[in-house]
Design an enzyme around this catalytic site. Sequence first.
Site, PDB file in Angstrom:
ATOM      1  N   HIS A 107       0.825  -1.221   0.000  1.00  0.00           N
ATOM      2  CA  HIS A 107       0.000   0.000   0.000  1.00  0.00           C
ATOM      3  C   HIS A 107       0.857   1.268   0.000  1.00  0.00           C
ATOM      4  O   HIS A 107       0.354   2.345  -0.297  1.00  0.00           O
ATOM      5  CB  HIS A 107      -0.984  -0.008   1.178  1.00  0.00           C
ATOM      6  CG  HIS A 107      -0.376   0.248   2.516  1.00  0.00           C
ATOM      7  ND1 HIS A 107      -0.067  -0.760   3.411  1.00  0.00           N
ATOM      8  CD2 HIS A 107      -0.027   1.404   3.129  1.00  0.00           C
ATOM      9  CE1 HIS A 107       0.441  -0.234   4.507  1.00  0.00           C
ATOM     10  NE2 HIS A 107       0.473   1.084   4.370  1.00  0.00           N
ATOM     11  N   SER A 157       4.696   2.491   7.898  1.00  0.00           N
ATOM     12  CA  SER A 157       4.359   1.301   7.116  1.00  0.00           C
ATOM     13  C   SER A 157       5.535   0.845   6.268  1.00  0.00           C
ATOM     14  O   SER A 157       6.156   1.640   5.569  1.00  0.00           O
ATOM     15  CB  SER A 157       3.157   1.582   6.213  1.00  0.00           C
ATOM     16  OG  SER A 157       2.000   1.818   6.974  1.00  0.00           O
ATOM     17  N   ASP A 167       0.162  -7.729   1.536  1.00  0.00           N
ATOM     18  CA  ASP A 167       0.539  -6.316   1.603  1.00  0.00           C
ATOM     19  C   ASP A 167       2.060  -6.144   1.583  1.00  0.00           C
ATOM     20  O   ASP A 167       2.628  -5.402   2.390  1.00  0.00           O
ATOM     21  CB  ASP A 167      -0.051  -5.661   2.851  1.00  0.00           C
ATOM     22  CG  ASP A 167      -0.036  -4.134   2.754  1.00  0.00           C
ATOM     23  OD1 ASP A 167       0.241  -3.610   1.657  1.00  0.00           O
ATOM     24  OD2 ASP A 167      -0.292  -3.475   3.772  1.00  0.00           O
TER      25      ASP A 167
END
Length: 312
Positions: free
Chosen positions: A136, A255, A177
């Site tokens: 992402h 992230s 992810d």
Amino acid sequence: MALLQPLLRLLLLRPPPPPPQRTPHLPPPSASTRRVAAASAAALLLLAAASPPPRPARAEPGGGEDDVDETHVVRLFEGASPSVVFIKDLLVVAQPRGRDGRGAQPVYDEEGGATVEGTGSGFVWDSSGHIVTNYHVVAKLAGDGSESHRCKVFLEDSSGTSYSKEGRLIGYDTAHDLAVLKVDVDGDKLRPALIGTSRGLRVGQSCFAIGNPLGYEHTLTTGVVSGLGREIPSPDGRVIRGAIQTDAAINAGNSGGPLIDSYGHVIGVNTATFTRKGSGISSGVNFAIPIDTVVQSVPNLIVYGTTVSNRF
């Protein structure tokens, strides 16, 4: 008889021994005397309880258990942070063509790159220049090509010198992810992260997150493993099983960064956080993809570009 007279004179001249001293007999204390003594003792006890305890001697630098733990965390960060990278998702916006048919130049920001649309973290996987991050973080690089997105990766080499390189997306796994970028850098300038294992993790053991939350590069947060075997949603709507829950702070920009253990080994990839509604502040419930899952996925991404499920 004449011989005994000198001896008798000596005996008569010696002073008699003193009489034995007698301890005077004191009468027993009265009730009022006992009450006064008890009150005095109680007052002394109250004064002792009210007085502050003595301050411990201040530990010298480098000595004491707390200083040892603090030094360990400092060294842990210094050893692991050169493997962590800062990723910027950049959008190159071209103006419409003029009447003369010439294409307009892209609009650049002050850094010499395109407009920054998002930021994230990642870590060096190997000396070939592969960077592991979340899908992402770089999802727009895998778009339909209608927008000109590119990625800038900010690294630090073994000597402490910082520089940036363009990152190319070579593979991604939406089910977990995960994504892999490639930067063209001499291998001797990179410091690959130490890859550990998520097998055998225990709730309560210390862990540390390194990343770039809110654009602040190389930020360290500390915590513990709060839970194991959690389920979190993936970008394609599936469920990522076996996620690690931690209370080490993870915010926007963290992230893709590594979650490491007390030995500096990567045990997970920081991925998600629950926020208080309307605040955007982490609630302390954060999640990382276990490194054992990453180890299974990343080699396939490097070789084949995408996972089998994404290729068909």
